[in-house]
Design a protein around this motif. Structure first.
Motif, short mmCIF file in Angstrom:
data_model
loop_
_atom_site.label_atom_id
_atom_site.label_comp_id
_atom_site.label_asym_id
_atom_site.label_seq_id
_atom_site.Cartn_x
_atom_site.Cartn_y
_atom_site.Cartn_z
N ASN A 86 35.97 34.90 49.34
CA ASN A 86 35.89 35.73 48.04
C ASN A 86 35.67 34.69 46.93
O ASN A 86 36.34 34.91 45.84
CB ASN A 86 37.14 36.49 47.78
CG ASN A 86 37.52 37.56 48.97
OD1 ASN A 86 36.36 38.15 49.52
ND2 ASN A 86 38.75 37.69 49.34
N PHE A 87 34.70 34.06 47.21
CA PHE A 87 34.23 33.15 45.93
C PHE A 87 33.65 33.92 44.80
O PHE A 87 32.42 34.39 45.22
CB PHE A 87 33.74 31.93 46.34
CG PHE A 87 33.01 31.02 45.32
CD1 PHE A 87 34.03 30.13 45.07
CD2 PHE A 87 31.80 31.03 44.96
CE1 PHE A 87 33.46 29.11 44.04
CE2 PHE A 87 31.50 29.82 44.03
CZ PHE A 87 32.27 29.00 43.51
N SER A 88 33.95 33.77 43.42
CA SER A 88 33.33 34.36 42.43
C SER A 88 33.51 33.55 41.35
O SER A 88 34.36 32.75 41.07
CB SER A 88 33.80 35.71 42.38
OG SER A 88 34.95 35.76 41.81
N CYS A 89 32.49 33.33 40.40
CA CYS A 89 32.73 32.96 39.16
C CYS A 89 32.10 33.87 37.91
O CYS A 89 31.26 34.77 38.09
CB CYS A 89 31.58 31.71 39.05
SG CYS A 89 32.04 30.32 40.25
N VAL A 90 32.44 33.71 36.70
CA VAL A 90 32.24 34.37 35.59
C VAL A 90 32.24 33.68 34.54
O VAL A 90 32.93 32.64 34.39
CB VAL A 90 33.11 35.53 35.22
CG1 VAL A 90 34.58 35.24 35.29
CG2 VAL A 90 32.87 36.41 34.24
N ILE A 91 31.05 33.73 33.44
CA ILE A 91 30.99 33.04 32.33
C ILE A 91 31.38 34.03 31.26
O ILE A 91 30.97 35.04 30.97
CB ILE A 91 29.59 32.52 32.18
CG1 ILE A 91 29.32 31.48 33.09
CG2 ILE A 91 29.32 31.81 30.69
CD1 ILE A 91 27.83 31.00 33.10
N TYR A 92 32.11 33.56 30.27
CA TYR A 92 32.47 34.31 28.87
C TYR A 92 32.79 33.56 28.01
O TYR A 92 32.89 32.04 27.95
CB TYR A 92 33.89 35.02 29.44
CG TYR A 92 35.19 33.91 29.56
CD1 TYR A 92 36.01 33.61 28.51
CD2 TYR A 92 35.27 33.48 30.88
CE1 TYR A 92 37.18 32.66 28.70
CE2 TYR A 92 36.33 32.37 31.07
CZ TYR A 92 37.04 32.20 30.27
OH TYR A 92 38.20 31.37 30.43
N ASN A 93 32.71 33.86 26.68
CA ASN A 93 32.98 33.23 25.41
C ASN A 93 31.87 32.23 25.33
O ASN A 93 31.90 31.08 24.87
CB ASN A 93 34.19 32.80 25.25
CG ASN A 93 35.16 33.89 24.93
OD1 ASN A 93 34.93 34.78 24.52
ND2 ASN A 93 36.58 33.27 24.66
#
Length: 317
Positions: free
Chosen positions: A37-44
Motif C-alpha cells: 500500500n505504498f502511496s504519495c501525495v503532494i500538498y501545499n
C-alpha cells in the motif's frame, strides 16, 4: 549528452540494488516481506508525504528505508524525515521543497532484518498526478439586488509548475447560511478564468459559498482538492426581524393584560376600579291611582273618618 546521463542513472540504480542485495528476483529474500500500500501525495505546493505498510510476512524486526530520484538528472537520495509507528518502524516519509517535473520520479523502499533478506518495492510516479491542489484564494462575492445575480471572483491556487488560468477548473457550491448541512442551492463547474456569474432567487438572505480546484490540462492532477473556507454573502431579511419584534411585543402585552384581569377578579380590585352603576328608579312609582271609582271610595272613607273625629271632639267639649 542524454544517452550518457541515462546510462549513468541506470548504473547508479543497478549498483544500489546490488549493494542492498535485495530484489524481486532475489532467491534468498523472504516472500511477502516487501512493503504494501505504498502511496504519495503532494500538498501545499512543495510538501510531499509517502506512506506504506509493512509486508504481511516480514519479520518483526524489519526496518524499511526509502530512496527516491525526482528525475534522471537528479541524484538518488534517502528520506531525511521518516514517519514511524508505535514500534519505531519506518512507515512513511515527509519531503520538503519538492519540485514537480513532467518526468517520472522513481521510488524504492528496501528493508533489513536479522532473520532474513527483505524484498524491495519500487515504483515510477508522475508527481503532478499526485498533487492535491489547494483551493482558490481571495474569494469574494458581490450581488446586484436589481438584476438578482451575483459575481464570484477568486485567484488561482499557487503551484510550482504552471501559471496559466486555463490549466484549472473550479467547482462552486452554495448553501443557505441557516442550513449549511442541507440541500445545495447552487453548484457549477467553471473551466479556467477567475470569475463566475450566477442567478440568485433572494439577495436578501445569507448564503455560504465555497470552492475547490482540479486540473484541467497542463500536466495537473484531475482530482478535486480540498474545499475552501466558506465565504458568507447576502443580507439579512429586515422585514422578518421587524415582524418578530412586533409579535413579541403583542404577545407580551396580551399576557400582561390577562394576568392583570385574573388578579383583579381574584382580589376584588376589579369592582373598585369599575363600580356598578345603580338602576334608575321608576318615575311613576307612588303616583295616585287615577281610577275614578277607587278615588271616590277613598274620598268617602276619608270623609266618614273625619266626621267621626269631629263628633268625638264635640262630646269632649
Amino acid at each position: 549528452m542524454v544517452a550518457p546521463l541515462a546510462l549513468i542513472f541506470m548504473t547508479q540504480w543497478m549498483l544500489l540494488i546490488t549493494q542492498l542485495c535485495v530484489g524481486w528476483h532475489c532467491t534468498e529474500c523472504m516472500n511477502g516481506s516487501a512493503i504494501e500500500n505504498f502511496s504519495c501525495v503532494i500538498y501545499n505546493v512543495s510538501l510531499m508525504n509517502c506512506t506504506w505498510q509493512a509486508g504481511k510476512d516480514a519479520p518483526g524486526d524489519t526496518q524499511y528505508f526509502l530512496y527516491w530520484q525526482n528525475s534522471g538528472y537528479d541524484d538518488a537520495r534517502e528520506c531525511q524525515l521518516y514517519i514511524k509507528d508505535e514500534n519505531g518502524r519506518n512507515t512513511g516519509c515527509r519531503f520538503q521543497n519538492v519540485k514537480i517535473d513532467t518526468d517520472k520520479a522513481y521510488f524504492l523502499v528496501n528493508g533489513s532484518s536479522k532473520d532474513s533478506r527483505i524484498q524491495f518495492y519500487d515504483e515510477y510516479i508522475k508527481l503532478y498526478k499526485i498533487e492535491k491542489l489547494m483551493p482558490p484564494s481571495n474569494i469574494t462575492v458581490n450581488c446586484d439586488e436589481i438584476k438578482n445575480d451575483c459575481i464570484v471572483q477568486w485567484q488561482r491556487p499557487p503551484i510550482s509548475h504552471s501559471n496559466k488560468d486555463k490549466c484549472f477548473k473550479y467547482e462552486i457550491n452554495m448553501k443557505d447560511k441557516d442550513n449549511p448541512e442541507g440541500k445545495t442551492k447552487y453548484t457549477s463547474i467553471q473551466e479556467g478564468g477567475n470569475s463566475h456569474t450566477f442567478q440568485i432567487f433572494n439577495t436578501r438572505k445569507k448564503y455560504l459559498l465555497k470552492m475547490r480546484t482540479a486540473g484541467s490540462a497542463c500536466f495537473m492532477s484531475p482530482a478535486w482538492g480540498e474545499w475552501s473556507a466558506p465565504v458568507e454573502f447576502g443580507k439579512e431579511e429586515i422585514i422578518s426581524s421587524s415582524v418578530w419584534i412586533l409579535l413579541v411585543v403583542a404577545v407580551a402585552t396580551l399576557l400582561v393584560a390577562i394576568i392583570t384581569i385574573l388578579f383583579c377578579k381574584r382580589t376584588g380590585c376589579w369592582k373598585a376600579a369599575f363600580p356598578q352603576i345603580p338602576e334608575p328608579k321608576n318615575a311613576f312609582c307612588g303616583l295616585p291611582d287615577t281610577n275614578p271609582e277607587l278615588m271616590e271610595s277613598k274620598i268617602q272613607s276619608n270623609t266618614s273618618e273625619n266626621e267621626e273625629i269631629l263628633l268625638v271632639a264635640d262630646v269632649v267639649k
